[in-house]
Design a protein around this motif. Structure first.
Motif, mmCIF file in Angstrom:
data_model
loop_
_atom_site.group_PDB
_atom_site.id
_atom_site.type_symbol
_atom_site.label_atom_id
_atom_site.label_comp_id
_atom_site.label_asym_id
_atom_site.label_seq_id
_atom_site.Cartn_x
_atom_site.Cartn_y
_atom_site.Cartn_z
ATOM 1 N N THR A 31 0.830 -1.209 0.000
ATOM 2 C CA THR A 31 0.000 0.000 0.000
ATOM 3 C C THR A 31 0.862 1.255 0.000
ATOM 4 N N ILE A 32 1.917 1.255 0.795
ATOM 5 C CA ILE A 32 2.794 2.426 0.873
ATOM 6 C C ILE A 32 3.508 2.660 -0.448
ATOM 7 N N VAL A 33 3.972 1.584 -1.095
ATOM 8 C CA VAL A 33 4.643 1.720 -2.390
ATOM 9 C C VAL A 33 3.679 2.275 -3.432
ATOM 10 N N LEU A 34 2.453 1.753 -3.454
ATOM 11 C CA LEU A 34 1.453 2.255 -4.385
ATOM 12 C C LEU A 34 1.154 3.730 -4.133
ATOM 13 N N PHE A 35 1.060 4.094 -2.858
ATOM 14 C CA PHE A 35 0.724 5.473 -2.504
ATOM 15 C C PHE A 35 1.828 6.440 -2.916
ATOM 16 N N PHE A 36 3.053 6.138 -2.524
ATOM 17 C CA PHE A 36 4.149 7.060 -2.828
ATOM 18 C C PHE A 36 4.496 7.061 -4.321
ATOM 19 N N GLY A 37 4.467 5.880 -4.946
ATOM 20 C CA GLY A 37 4.738 5.826 -6.376
ATOM 21 C C GLY A 37 3.675 6.557 -7.180
ATOM 22 N N GLY A 38 2.422 6.238 -6.906
ATOM 23 C CA GLY A 38 1.333 6.916 -7.606
ATOM 24 C C GLY A 38 1.274 8.391 -7.280
ATOM 25 N N GLY A 39 1.564 8.746 -6.025
ATOM 26 C CA GLY A 39 1.538 10.155 -5.624
ATOM 27 C C GLY A 39 2.619 10.968 -6.301
ATOM 28 N N THR B 232 -4.982 10.041 -10.728
ATOM 29 C CA THR B 232 -4.949 11.060 -9.686
ATOM 30 C C THR B 232 -4.394 12.379 -10.207
ATOM 31 N N ALA B 233 -3.563 12.325 -11.241
ATOM 32 C CA ALA B 233 -2.976 13.544 -11.802
ATOM 33 C C ALA B 233 -4.039 14.523 -12.280
ATOM 34 N N THR B 234 -5.199 14.014 -12.703
ATOM 35 C CA THR B 234 -6.258 14.919 -13.156
ATOM 36 C C THR B 234 -6.767 15.778 -12.004
ATOM 37 N N TYR B 235 -6.879 15.180 -10.824
ATOM 38 C CA TYR B 235 -7.347 15.931 -9.655
ATOM 39 C C TYR B 235 -6.260 16.875 -9.140
ATOM 40 N N VAL B 236 -5.015 16.427 -9.230
ATOM 41 C CA VAL B 236 -3.907 17.305 -8.867
ATOM 42 C C VAL B 236 -3.872 18.510 -9.794
ATOM 43 N N PRO C 102 5.147 28.387 -6.813
ATOM 44 C CA PRO C 102 5.460 28.374 -5.370
ATOM 45 C C PRO C 102 4.335 28.945 -4.509
ATOM 46 N N GLN C 103 3.681 29.991 -5.000
ATOM 47 C CA GLN C 103 2.558 30.561 -4.247
ATOM 48 C C GLN C 103 1.309 29.690 -4.361
ATOM 49 N N ALA C 104 1.112 29.106 -5.538
ATOM 50 C CA ALA C 104 -0.063 28.262 -5.745
ATOM 51 C C ALA C 104 -0.035 27.041 -4.833
ATOM 52 N N PHE C 105 1.138 26.418 -4.679
ATOM 53 C CA PHE C 105 1.241 25.236 -3.827
ATOM 54 C C PHE C 105 0.898 25.564 -2.379
ATOM 55 N N ARG C 106 1.286 26.740 -1.921
ATOM 56 C CA ARG C 106 0.983 27.115 -0.542
ATOM 57 C C ARG C 106 -0.513 27.250 -0.308
ATOM 58 N N SER C 107 -1.226 27.726 -1.308
ATOM 59 C CA SER C 107 -2.648 28.000 -1.131
ATOM 60 C C SER C 107 -3.529 26.761 -1.282
ATOM 61 N N VAL C 108 -2.963 25.661 -1.787
ATOM 62 C CA VAL C 108 -3.790 24.480 -2.053
ATOM 63 C C VAL C 108 -3.409 23.283 -1.192
ATOM 64 N N ILE C 109 -2.747 23.521 -0.081
ATOM 65 C CA ILE C 109 -2.338 22.396 0.769
ATOM 66 C C ILE C 109 -3.540 21.568 1.237
ATOM 67 N N MET D 37 -5.173 19.689 -1.731
ATOM 68 C CA MET D 37 -4.203 18.741 -2.274
ATOM 69 C C MET D 37 -4.078 17.528 -1.360
ATOM 70 N N MET D 38 -4.099 17.755 -0.049
ATOM 71 C CA MET D 38 -4.020 16.624 0.867
ATOM 72 C C MET D 38 -5.265 15.755 0.760
ATOM 73 N N SER D 39 -6.421 16.366 0.482
ATOM 74 C CA SER D 39 -7.637 15.577 0.270
ATOM 75 C C SER D 39 -7.489 14.678 -0.953
ATOM 76 N N VAL D 40 -6.824 15.175 -1.986
ATOM 77 C CA VAL D 40 -6.574 14.373 -3.180
ATOM 78 C C VAL D 40 -5.695 13.171 -2.838
#
Length: 218
Positions: free
Chosen positions: A18-26, A99-103, A139-146, A149-152
């Protein structure tokens, strides 16, 4: 507790899967999704069109169908033999591409929160579109979507169980393995649920830590 203690190697193997799938896919989703998100706001019509087509096609396709394509349609085209390693790679690819579509949409919403004047000022200084995106906007966009993004990524973590139906070892497949030994499937599923809750809580803690860190950085 015997369900856990008597099968520790099996639990460890499935949790690792599960961890490999999560980190690889993420990782794949984050890289590809950021690229597609930038394409969605690109001034080049062809890039925007490709981004829109990709997002609307993949996002509106059920994840199970995406897995079917990677498990049964892609290997014959590429001449691949479905070993455990190949199956894992294909599962990571399916999860990442889906998942990239939601990201991408999350990144696009973050890009839209950055004042237009900043991008215009950067272009006035002679920066290219790529430099404006990487040095000023993203850099600013990533800060505003934490939080979104974590929900994704929480959804990605839960979606890893779909890979169990395609012979990829993960927490979603442990019920079938243990039922063959006569273990109570309901108890097994309760433990799987508890592990997922713990993993989601860990991701929520990471979200709060990132929010607090970057809030101070501002």
């Amino acid at each position: 507790m015997g369900v856990i203690t008597d099968y520790l190697p099996l639990w460890g193997e499935t949790l690792l899967g599960t961890i490999v799938l999560f980190f690889g896919g993420g990782a794949l989703a984050l890289v590809l999704g950021t690229l597609v998100g930038a394409m969605r706001v690109s001034p080049v019509p062809i890039a925007r069109g490709i981004g829109i087509l990709y997002v609307n096609t993949i996002r509106n396709t059920p994840l199970t169908l995406v897995f079917f394509a990677f498990a049964f349609a892609l290997p014959p085209l590429l001449g691949l033999r479905l070993t455990s390693g190949v199956s894992l790679t294909l599962a990571i690819s399916a999860l990442g591409i889906y998942t990239a579509t939601y990201v991408a949409e999350t990144i696009r919403s973050g890009i839209n929160t950055v004042p237009v004047g900043q991008a215009e000022a950067a272009r006035a200084l002679g920066l290219t579109f790529g430099q404006v995106m990487t040095l000023v906007v993203l850099p600013q966009a990533f800060r505003s979507v934490i939080p979104p993004m974590m929900s994704v990524f929480i959804a990605l973590l839960k979606n890893t169980t779909v890979a169990a139906g395609f012979s990829v070892v993960n927490l979603g497949s442990i019920r079938a393995n243990m039922s063959e030994d006569g273990e109570n499937q309901f108890i097994v599923l309760l433990w799987v649920m508890a592990i997922f809750v713990a993993l989601v809580l860990l991701l929520s803690w990471a979200q709060r830590a990132l929010e607090n860190r970057w809030k101070v950085a501002r």
